[in-house]
Design a protein around this motif. Structure first.
Motif, short mmCIF file in Angstrom:
data_model
loop_
_atom_site.label_atom_id
_atom_site.label_comp_id
_atom_site.label_asym_id
_atom_site.label_seq_id
_atom_site.Cartn_x
_atom_site.Cartn_y
_atom_site.Cartn_z
N PHE A 172 0.85 -1.20 0.00
CA PHE A 172 0.00 0.00 0.00
C PHE A 172 0.89 1.25 0.00
O PHE A 172 1.83 1.33 0.79
N THR A 173 0.55 2.22 -0.87
CA THR A 173 1.38 3.43 -0.93
C THR A 173 0.49 4.65 -1.18
O THR A 173 -0.72 4.60 -0.93
N ASP A 174 1.11 5.76 -1.62
CA ASP A 174 0.34 7.01 -1.75
C ASP A 174 -0.12 7.27 -3.19
O ASP A 174 -0.60 8.35 -3.50
N VAL A 175 0.10 6.32 -4.10
CA VAL A 175 -0.49 6.39 -5.44
C VAL A 175 -1.24 5.07 -5.66
O VAL A 175 -1.07 4.13 -4.90
N ALA A 181 4.67 6.32 -15.79
CA ALA A 181 5.76 7.22 -15.34
C ALA A 181 5.31 7.72 -13.98
O ALA A 181 4.16 7.51 -13.58
N ASP A 182 6.19 8.40 -13.26
CA ASP A 182 5.82 8.94 -11.96
C ASP A 182 4.61 9.87 -12.12
O ASP A 182 4.71 10.92 -12.76
N PRO A 183 3.44 9.51 -11.56
CA PRO A 183 2.24 10.32 -11.78
C PRO A 183 2.36 11.72 -11.18
O PRO A 183 1.58 12.61 -11.54
N ARG A 184 3.32 11.91 -10.29
CA ARG A 184 3.50 13.27 -9.74
C ARG A 184 4.20 14.19 -10.73
O ARG A 184 4.07 15.41 -10.64
N LEU A 185 4.93 13.60 -11.66
CA LEU A 185 5.66 14.40 -12.65
C LEU A 185 4.89 14.44 -13.98
O LEU A 185 4.77 15.49 -14.61
P1 ADP Z 1 6.13 4.54 0.27
O1 ADP Z 1 6.41 5.59 1.30
O2 ADP Z 1 4.71 4.06 0.31
O3 ADP Z 1 7.12 3.44 0.25
P2 ADP Z 1 7.44 5.76 -2.01
O4 ADP Z 1 7.56 7.24 -1.91
O5 ADP Z 1 8.65 4.94 -1.72
O6 ADP Z 1 6.20 5.31 -1.13
O7 ADP Z 1 6.93 5.36 -3.47
C1 ADP Z 1 5.75 5.93 -3.98
C2 ADP Z 1 6.10 7.07 -4.94
O8 ADP Z 1 6.77 6.55 -6.08
C3 ADP Z 1 4.90 7.78 -5.52
O9 ADP Z 1 4.45 8.80 -4.66
C4 ADP Z 1 5.42 8.29 -6.86
O10 ADP Z 1 5.71 9.69 -6.82
C5 ADP Z 1 6.72 7.53 -7.09
N1 ADP Z 1 6.81 6.89 -8.42
C6 ADP Z 1 7.89 6.97 -9.25
N2 ADP Z 1 7.67 6.31 -10.38
C7 ADP Z 1 6.43 5.76 -10.29
C8 ADP Z 1 5.63 4.94 -11.16
N3 ADP Z 1 6.08 4.54 -12.36
N4 ADP Z 1 4.40 4.56 -10.73
C9 ADP Z 1 3.94 4.95 -9.52
N5 ADP Z 1 4.64 5.73 -8.67
C10 ADP Z 1 5.87 6.14 -9.03
#
Ligand code: ADP
Ligand code: ASP
Ligand code: MG
Length: 401
Positions: A172-175, A181-185
Protein backbone atom coordinates in the motif's frame (compact mmCIF):
# COMPACT_ATOMS: atom_id res chain seq x y z
CA UNK A 1 -8.59 -18.50 5.09
CA UNK A 2 -5.64 -16.78 3.44
CA UNK A 3 -2.40 -15.40 4.84
CA UNK A 4 -2.00 -11.83 3.63
CA UNK A 5 1.06 -9.60 4.04
CA UNK A 6 0.22 -5.88 3.90
CA UNK A 7 2.96 -3.23 3.74
CA UNK A 8 2.36 0.46 4.40
CA UNK A 9 4.95 3.09 3.47
CA UNK A 10 5.92 6.24 5.33
CA UNK A 11 3.23 8.53 3.92
CA UNK A 12 0.52 5.97 4.72
CA UNK A 13 1.38 6.15 8.46
CA UNK A 14 2.50 9.80 8.55
CA UNK A 15 0.10 11.00 11.28
CA UNK A 16 -2.70 9.96 13.65
CA UNK A 17 -5.44 9.93 11.01
CA UNK A 18 -3.35 7.98 8.54
CA UNK A 19 -2.46 5.41 11.23
CA UNK A 20 -6.15 4.87 12.04
CA UNK A 21 -6.85 4.64 8.30
CA UNK A 22 -4.24 1.87 8.03
CA UNK A 23 -5.60 0.18 11.16
CA UNK A 24 -9.06 0.04 9.56
CA UNK A 25 -7.72 -1.54 6.35
CA UNK A 26 -5.81 -4.14 8.39
CA UNK A 27 -8.74 -4.78 10.76
CA UNK A 28 -11.14 -5.27 7.82
CA UNK A 29 -8.76 -7.81 6.23
CA UNK A 30 -8.45 -9.67 9.54
CA UNK A 31 -12.20 -9.52 10.23
CA UNK A 32 -12.82 -11.11 6.82
CA UNK A 33 -11.17 -14.20 8.31
CA UNK A 34 -7.60 -13.83 7.04
CA UNK A 35 -4.32 -14.10 8.89
CA UNK A 36 -2.54 -10.78 8.50
CA UNK A 37 1.10 -9.80 8.87
CA UNK A 38 1.65 -6.08 8.49
CA UNK A 39 4.96 -4.41 7.64
CA UNK A 40 5.34 -0.68 8.22
CA UNK A 41 7.90 2.00 7.40
CA UNK A 42 8.88 4.95 9.54
CA UNK A 43 6.33 7.80 9.63
CA UNK A 44 6.58 10.44 6.88
CA UNK A 45 10.08 11.90 6.62
CA UNK A 46 11.32 10.31 9.84
CA UNK A 47 14.21 8.45 8.19
CA UNK A 48 15.39 11.62 6.40
CA UNK A 49 15.12 13.53 9.67
CA UNK A 50 17.20 10.93 11.51
CA UNK A 51 19.87 11.08 8.80
CA UNK A 52 19.90 14.89 9.15
CA UNK A 53 20.28 14.58 12.92
CA UNK A 54 23.33 12.36 12.47
CA UNK A 55 24.81 14.88 10.02
CA UNK A 56 24.53 17.57 12.73
CA UNK A 57 26.91 15.48 14.82
CA UNK A 58 29.36 14.03 12.29
CA UNK A 59 30.04 13.77 8.56
CA UNK A 60 31.40 10.28 8.96
CA UNK A 61 29.15 8.21 11.25
CA UNK A 62 29.93 4.52 11.60
CA UNK A 63 27.58 2.17 9.77
CA UNK A 64 26.71 0.45 13.02
CA UNK A 65 25.59 3.63 14.79
CA UNK A 66 23.66 4.82 11.71
CA UNK A 67 21.67 1.60 11.70
CA UNK A 68 21.09 1.82 15.44
CA UNK A 69 19.63 5.27 14.79
CA UNK A 70 17.58 4.49 11.68
CA UNK A 71 15.92 1.41 13.21
CA UNK A 72 14.24 3.77 15.69
CA UNK A 73 11.95 5.17 12.97
CA UNK A 74 10.16 1.91 12.28
CA UNK A 75 9.98 1.09 16.00
CA UNK A 76 7.73 4.12 16.47
CA UNK A 77 5.29 3.16 13.73
CA UNK A 78 4.85 -0.50 14.71
CA UNK A 79 3.93 0.38 18.27
CA UNK A 80 1.55 3.21 17.28
CA UNK A 81 -0.21 1.00 14.73
CA UNK A 82 -0.71 -1.76 17.32
CA UNK A 83 -2.18 0.79 19.73
CA UNK A 84 -4.57 1.99 17.00
CA UNK A 85 -5.56 -1.61 16.24
CA UNK A 86 -6.22 -2.06 19.94
CA UNK A 87 -8.54 0.97 19.88
CA UNK A 88 -10.47 -0.74 17.06
CA UNK A 89 -10.88 -3.81 19.22
CA UNK A 90 -8.27 -5.96 17.45
CA UNK A 91 -5.59 -8.04 19.10
CA UNK A 92 -2.19 -7.08 17.69
CA UNK A 93 1.48 -7.49 18.55
CA UNK A 94 4.45 -5.48 17.24
CA UNK A 95 7.82 -7.02 16.41
CA UNK A 96 11.12 -5.38 15.51
CA UNK A 97 13.07 -6.87 12.63
CA UNK A 98 15.22 -9.08 14.87
CA UNK A 99 12.18 -10.31 16.80
CA UNK A 100 10.56 -11.28 13.52
CA UNK A 101 13.65 -13.36 12.68
CA UNK A 102 15.36 -11.18 10.06
CA UNK A 103 19.00 -12.36 9.91
CA UNK A 104 21.14 -10.30 7.53
CA UNK A 105 24.76 -9.96 6.51
CA UNK A 106 26.89 -7.27 8.15
CA UNK A 107 26.84 -4.59 5.43
CA UNK A 108 25.29 -1.71 7.34
CA UNK A 109 22.80 0.42 5.39
CA UNK A 110 22.65 -2.07 2.54
CA UNK A 111 22.33 -5.34 4.39
CA UNK A 112 21.04 -8.38 2.56
CA UNK A 113 18.66 -10.81 4.18
CA UNK A 114 20.33 -14.18 4.77
CA UNK A 115 17.25 -15.88 6.17
CA UNK A 116 14.13 -15.35 8.19
CA UNK A 117 13.65 -17.57 11.24
CA UNK A 118 9.87 -17.76 11.04
CA UNK A 119 9.26 -19.49 14.37
CA UNK A 120 8.21 -16.34 16.26
CA UNK A 121 6.09 -15.06 13.36
CA UNK A 122 4.31 -18.42 13.11
CA UNK A 123 3.74 -18.52 16.84
CA UNK A 124 2.24 -15.00 16.97
CA UNK A 125 0.06 -15.57 13.90
CA UNK A 126 -1.26 -18.80 15.38
CA UNK A 127 -2.67 -16.83 18.32
CA UNK A 128 -5.20 -15.33 15.89
CA UNK A 129 -3.81 -11.85 16.27
CA UNK A 130 -2.49 -9.27 13.83
CA UNK A 131 1.31 -9.20 13.69
CA UNK A 132 2.94 -5.85 12.90
CA UNK A 133 6.59 -6.00 11.86
CA UNK A 134 9.09 -3.13 11.58
CA UNK A 135 10.25 -2.98 7.97
CA UNK A 136 13.73 -2.13 6.67
CA UNK A 137 15.65 -3.76 9.55
CA UNK A 138 17.31 -6.93 10.74
CA UNK A 139 20.16 -8.18 12.82
CA UNK A 140 23.50 -9.67 11.77
CA UNK A 141 25.39 -12.63 13.23
CA UNK A 142 27.26 -10.39 15.68
CA UNK A 143 23.88 -9.25 17.06
CA UNK A 144 24.17 -5.72 15.67
CA UNK A 145 21.18 -4.02 14.08
CA UNK A 146 21.25 -3.56 10.31
CA UNK A 147 19.08 -1.78 7.72
CA UNK A 148 18.32 -2.93 4.20
CA UNK A 149 18.84 0.32 2.27
CA UNK A 150 16.39 3.13 1.48
CA UNK A 151 12.95 1.87 0.54
CA UNK A 152 13.82 -1.46 2.18
CA UNK A 153 10.45 -2.06 3.84
CA UNK A 154 9.11 -3.33 0.51
CA UNK A 155 11.83 -6.00 0.66
CA UNK A 156 10.94 -6.87 4.25
CA UNK A 157 7.32 -7.42 3.23
CA UNK A 158 8.11 -9.61 0.22
CA UNK A 159 10.66 -11.60 2.24
CA UNK A 160 8.04 -12.35 4.90
CA UNK A 161 5.51 -13.29 2.22
CA UNK A 162 8.04 -15.69 0.69
CA UNK A 163 9.19 -17.21 3.99
CA UNK A 164 5.63 -17.60 5.32
CA UNK A 165 4.27 -18.74 1.94
CA UNK A 166 1.64 -15.99 2.05
CA UNK A 167 -1.14 -15.99 -0.52
CA UNK A 168 -0.50 -12.38 -1.51
CA UNK A 169 1.76 -9.45 -0.62
CA UNK A 170 -0.01 -6.11 -0.86
CA UNK A 171 2.15 -2.97 -1.02
CA UNK A 172 0.00 0.00 0.00
CA UNK A 173 1.38 3.43 -0.93
CA UNK A 174 0.34 7.01 -1.75
CA UNK A 175 -0.49 6.39 -5.44
CA UNK A 176 -2.99 3.88 -6.87
CA UNK A 177 -0.45 1.51 -8.39
CA UNK A 178 2.38 1.36 -10.88
CA UNK A 179 2.03 3.99 -13.62
CA UNK A 180 3.67 4.47 -17.01
CA UNK A 181 5.76 7.22 -15.34
CA UNK A 182 5.82 8.94 -11.96
CA UNK A 183 2.24 10.32 -11.78
CA UNK A 184 3.50 13.27 -9.74
CA UNK A 185 5.66 14.40 -12.65
CA UNK A 186 3.70 13.20 -15.69
CA UNK A 187 0.02 14.13 -15.40
CA UNK A 188 -0.88 11.93 -18.39
CA UNK A 189 0.73 8.83 -16.85
CA UNK A 190 -1.57 5.79 -16.90
CA UNK A 191 -2.09 3.19 -14.20
CA UNK A 192 -1.02 -0.28 -15.35
CA UNK A 193 -3.45 -3.05 -14.34
CA UNK A 194 -0.64 -5.64 -14.68
CA UNK A 195 3.10 -5.68 -15.21
CA UNK A 196 5.62 -8.54 -15.39
CA UNK A 197 8.28 -9.10 -12.73
CA UNK A 198 11.00 -8.39 -15.32
CA UNK A 199 9.49 -5.09 -16.42
CA UNK A 200 8.86 -4.02 -12.84
CA UNK A 201 12.40 -4.99 -11.88
CA UNK A 202 13.78 -2.77 -14.65
CA UNK A 203 11.49 0.15 -13.76
CA UNK A 204 12.37 -0.14 -10.07
CA UNK A 205 16.11 -0.48 -10.74
CA UNK A 206 15.97 2.51 -13.08
CA UNK A 207 14.45 4.82 -10.51
CA UNK A 208 10.68 4.23 -10.26
CA UNK A 209 10.67 4.33 -6.48
CA UNK A 210 7.15 2.91 -6.09
CA UNK A 211 8.73 -0.53 -5.44
CA UNK A 212 12.21 -1.21 -4.18
CA UNK A 213 14.10 -3.25 -6.80
CA UNK A 214 15.24 -5.91 -4.36
CA UNK A 215 11.66 -6.55 -3.36
CA UNK A 216 10.81 -7.29 -6.98
CA UNK A 217 13.86 -9.53 -7.35
CA UNK A 218 12.71 -11.54 -4.32
CA UNK A 219 9.10 -11.66 -5.49
CA UNK A 220 10.21 -13.07 -8.84
CA UNK A 221 12.56 -15.59 -7.25
CA UNK A 222 9.93 -16.96 -4.85
CA UNK A 223 6.97 -16.28 -7.12
CA UNK A 224 5.23 -14.05 -4.55
CA UNK A 225 1.96 -12.64 -5.84
CA UNK A 226 2.54 -8.88 -5.52
CA UNK A 227 -0.03 -6.11 -5.64
CA UNK A 228 0.61 -2.33 -5.47
CA UNK A 229 -2.35 -0.22 -4.33
CA UNK A 230 -3.33 2.97 -2.55
CA UNK A 231 -3.85 3.19 1.20
CA UNK A 232 -5.97 6.30 0.61
CA UNK A 233 -8.77 4.79 -1.49
CA UNK A 234 -10.01 1.35 -2.50
CA UNK A 235 -9.28 1.63 -6.24
CA UNK A 236 -7.88 -1.49 -7.92
CA UNK A 237 -4.08 -1.39 -8.09
CA UNK A 238 -1.39 -3.06 -10.18
CA UNK A 239 -0.63 -6.78 -10.11
CA UNK A 240 3.02 -7.72 -10.60
CA UNK A 241 3.40 -11.28 -11.90
CA UNK A 242 5.31 -13.62 -14.19
CA UNK A 243 3.20 -13.12 -17.32
CA UNK A 244 1.09 -10.03 -17.85
CA UNK A 245 -1.40 -9.16 -20.59
CA UNK A 246 0.38 -7.11 -23.22
CA UNK A 247 -2.59 -4.79 -23.85
CA UNK A 248 -0.90 -3.76 -27.08
CA UNK A 249 1.56 -1.63 -25.16
CA UNK A 250 5.11 -2.12 -26.27
CA UNK A 251 6.56 0.37 -23.79
CA UNK A 252 5.44 -0.08 -20.18
CA UNK A 253 7.01 2.95 -18.61
CA UNK A 254 9.52 5.75 -18.36
CA UNK A 255 11.76 6.05 -15.30
CA UNK A 256 14.12 8.69 -14.00
CA UNK A 257 17.05 8.19 -11.63
CA UNK A 258 18.76 11.28 -10.25
CA UNK A 259 20.72 9.34 -7.63
CA UNK A 260 23.50 8.73 -10.12
CA UNK A 261 27.00 10.10 -10.76
CA UNK A 262 29.34 9.55 -13.67
CA UNK A 263 33.02 8.76 -13.17
CA UNK A 264 35.79 8.71 -15.79
CA UNK A 265 39.19 7.13 -15.36
CA UNK A 266 41.38 8.86 -17.94
CA UNK A 267 44.46 7.49 -19.65
CA UNK A 268 44.04 3.84 -18.64
CA UNK A 269 46.61 1.48 -20.28
CA UNK A 270 45.25 -0.01 -23.50
CA UNK A 271 46.14 -3.56 -22.45
CA UNK A 272 44.02 -6.61 -21.51
CA UNK A 273 42.66 -6.80 -17.97
CA UNK A 274 42.30 -3.09 -17.21
CA UNK A 275 38.48 -3.08 -17.15
CA UNK A 276 38.68 -6.15 -14.93
CA UNK A 277 41.02 -4.37 -12.51
CA UNK A 278 38.88 -1.23 -12.32
CA UNK A 279 35.55 -2.98 -11.87
CA UNK A 280 36.74 -5.74 -9.55
CA UNK A 281 38.17 -3.04 -7.28
CA UNK A 282 34.71 -1.46 -7.09
CA UNK A 283 32.93 -4.82 -6.79
CA UNK A 284 35.04 -5.75 -3.76
CA UNK A 285 33.51 -2.77 -1.97
CA UNK A 286 30.01 -3.67 -3.26
CA UNK A 287 29.83 -0.62 -5.51
CA UNK A 288 27.48 -1.37 -8.41
CA UNK A 289 28.47 0.03 -11.77
CA UNK A 290 25.87 0.74 -14.41
CA UNK A 291 26.30 2.42 -17.82
CA UNK A 292 29.84 1.79 -19.10
CA UNK A 293 31.58 3.54 -21.96
CA UNK A 294 35.13 2.85 -23.13
CA UNK A 295 36.70 5.27 -25.57
CA UNK A 296 38.62 3.87 -28.53
CA UNK A 297 42.34 3.61 -27.83
CA UNK A 298 44.89 6.28 -28.71
CA UNK A 299 48.57 6.57 -27.76
CA UNK A 300 48.31 3.24 -25.94
CA UNK A 301 45.62 4.52 -23.57
CA UNK A 302 41.83 4.55 -23.21
CA UNK A 303 39.31 6.46 -21.10
CA UNK A 304 36.85 4.40 -19.07
CA UNK A 305 33.58 6.09 -18.05
CA UNK A 306 30.74 4.62 -16.03
CA UNK A 307 27.97 5.52 -13.61
CA UNK A 308 27.47 4.60 -9.94
CA UNK A 309 24.84 5.53 -7.35
CA UNK A 310 25.60 9.05 -6.04
CA UNK A 311 25.83 7.63 -2.56
CA UNK A 312 28.77 5.46 -3.70
CA UNK A 313 30.54 8.18 -5.72
CA UNK A 314 32.92 9.44 -3.04
CA UNK A 315 34.09 5.96 -2.05
CA UNK A 316 34.50 4.95 -5.72
CA UNK A 317 36.58 8.04 -6.61
CA UNK A 318 38.76 7.66 -3.49
CA UNK A 319 39.39 3.98 -4.29
CA UNK A 320 40.22 4.69 -7.93
CA UNK A 321 42.61 7.51 -7.04
CA UNK A 322 44.31 5.28 -4.52
CA UNK A 323 44.86 2.54 -7.12
CA UNK A 324 45.42 4.72 -10.18
CA UNK A 325 48.92 3.34 -10.77
CA UNK A 326 47.48 -0.19 -11.06
CA UNK A 327 45.60 0.76 -14.27
CA UNK A 328 48.26 3.19 -15.45
CA UNK A 329 45.52 5.88 -15.39
CA UNK A 330 46.35 9.60 -15.37
CA UNK A 331 43.35 11.03 -13.47
CA UNK A 332 39.81 10.41 -12.20
CA UNK A 333 36.99 12.85 -12.97
CA UNK A 334 33.39 12.80 -11.82
CA UNK A 335 30.07 14.60 -12.35
CA UNK A 336 27.13 14.55 -9.92
CA UNK A 337 24.86 16.71 -12.08
CA UNK A 338 23.65 13.86 -14.25
CA UNK A 339 20.48 11.76 -14.44
CA UNK A 340 19.53 8.52 -16.08
CA UNK A 341 16.26 8.35 -17.99
CA UNK A 342 15.01 5.03 -19.34
CA UNK A 343 12.18 3.41 -21.28
CA UNK A 344 11.14 -0.09 -20.27
CA UNK A 345 8.98 -2.73 -21.97
CA UNK A 346 9.31 -6.41 -22.78
CA UNK A 347 7.54 -5.73 -26.07
CA UNK A 348 10.34 -3.60 -27.47
CA UNK A 349 12.85 -6.41 -28.07
CA UNK A 350 12.06 -6.82 -31.72
CA UNK A 351 11.34 -3.20 -32.56
CA UNK A 352 14.11 -1.16 -34.11
CA UNK A 353 12.16 2.09 -33.85
CA UNK A 354 12.23 2.37 -30.08
CA UNK A 355 15.73 3.80 -29.87
CA UNK A 356 15.19 6.25 -32.70
CA UNK A 357 11.84 7.44 -31.28
CA UNK A 358 13.48 8.03 -27.90
CA UNK A 359 16.48 9.87 -29.34
CA UNK A 360 14.21 11.96 -31.58
CA UNK A 361 12.15 13.07 -28.57
CA UNK A 362 15.36 14.16 -26.83
CA UNK A 363 16.71 15.87 -29.96
CA UNK A 364 13.46 17.81 -30.45
CA UNK A 365 13.84 19.12 -26.92
CA UNK A 366 17.50 19.94 -27.44
CA UNK A 367 18.62 17.47 -24.75
CA UNK A 368 22.15 16.17 -25.14
CA UNK A 369 22.88 12.45 -24.55
CA UNK A 370 26.14 11.57 -22.79
CA UNK A 371 25.89 7.79 -22.55
CA UNK A 372 23.50 5.15 -23.88
CA UNK A 373 22.84 1.61 -22.74
CA UNK A 374 20.40 -0.91 -24.14
CA UNK A 375 19.14 -4.35 -23.18
CA UNK A 376 16.30 -6.54 -24.39
CA UNK A 377 13.75 -4.66 -22.36
CA UNK A 378 15.14 -1.18 -21.75
CA UNK A 379 17.04 1.75 -23.18
CA UNK A 380 18.74 4.18 -20.80
CA UNK A 381 20.43 7.48 -21.51
CA UNK A 382 22.59 9.59 -19.26
CA UNK A 383 21.83 13.30 -19.54
CA UNK A 384 22.27 16.49 -17.52
CA UNK A 385 20.26 16.45 -14.30
CA UNK A 386 18.63 19.77 -15.14
CA UNK A 387 17.09 18.19 -18.28
CA UNK A 388 15.71 15.08 -16.54
CA UNK A 389 12.09 16.11 -15.96
CA UNK A 390 11.75 17.53 -19.49
CA UNK A 391 13.23 14.33 -20.87
CA UNK A 392 10.73 12.12 -18.99
CA UNK A 393 7.81 14.23 -20.23
CA UNK A 394 9.07 14.24 -23.83
CA UNK A 395 9.77 10.49 -23.94
CA UNK A 396 6.45 9.65 -22.25
CA UNK A 397 4.62 11.83 -24.79
CA UNK A 398 6.45 10.15 -27.69
CA UNK A 399 5.54 6.59 -26.62
CA UNK A 400 2.50 6.85 -24.39
CA UNK A 401 1.05 10.35 -24.90
P1 ADP B 1 6.13 4.54 0.27
O1 ADP B 1 6.41 5.59 1.30
O2 ADP B 1 4.71 4.06 0.31
O3 ADP B 1 7.12 3.44 0.25
P2 ADP B 1 7.44 5.76 -2.01
O4 ADP B 1 7.56 7.24 -1.91
O5 ADP B 1 8.65 4.94 -1.72
O6 ADP B 1 6.20 5.31 -1.13
O7 ADP B 1 6.93 5.36 -3.47
C1 ADP B 1 5.75 5.93 -3.98
C2 ADP B 1 6.10 7.07 -4.94
O8 ADP B 1 6.77 6.55 -6.08
C3 ADP B 1 4.90 7.78 -5.52
O9 ADP B 1 4.45 8.80 -4.66
C4 ADP B 1 5.42 8.29 -6.86
O10 ADP B 1 5.71 9.69 -6.82
C5 ADP B 1 6.72 7.53 -7.09
N1 ADP B 1 6.81 6.89 -8.42
C6 ADP B 1 7.89 6.97 -9.25
N2 ADP B 1 7.67 6.31 -10.38
C7 ADP B 1 6.43 5.76 -10.29
C8 ADP B 1 5.63 4.94 -11.16
N3 ADP B 1 6.08 4.54 -12.36
N4 ADP B 1 4.40 4.56 -10.73
C9 ADP B 1 3.94 4.95 -9.52
N5 ADP B 1 4.64 5.73 -8.67
C10 ADP B 1 5.87 6.14 -9.03
N1 ASP C 1 12.04 4.12 6.32
C1 ASP C 1 12.95 3.61 5.31
C2 ASP C 1 13.26 4.69 4.28
O1 ASP C 1 12.74 5.79 4.39
C3 ASP C 1 12.45 2.35 4.67
C4 ASP C 1 11.24 2.48 3.79
O2 ASP C 1 10.56 3.51 3.81
O3 ASP C 1 10.95 1.52 3.06
O4 ASP C 1 14.00 4.44 3.37
MG1 MG D 1 9.04 3.15 -0.64
Amino acid sequence: MALIVQKFGGSSVANRDRIFNVARIVADTHNEGNDVIVVVSAQGDTTDDLIAKAAEITHDPSGREMDMLLCAGEQISVSLLCMALGELGCKAVSLLGWQAGFITDRSHQKARIRKIDTERLECEVSKNQIVVVAGFQGICRSDDLTTLGRGGSDTSAVAIAAAMKADVCQIFTDVEGVYTADPRLVKKARKLPEITFDEMLELASLGAQVLNNRSVELAKKYNVQLEVLSSLNRAPGTIVKEVAKMEGMMIKGVAKDTNVSSISVLGVSDTPGMAFKVFSLLAQRKINVDLILQSSGRDGTRDLSFTVASTDRKLAVDLLNEHLAVFGGTSVEYDDDVAKVSVVGAGMQSNANVASTMFEALFENNINIRMISTSEIKISVLIEKADADRAVLAIHEAFLG
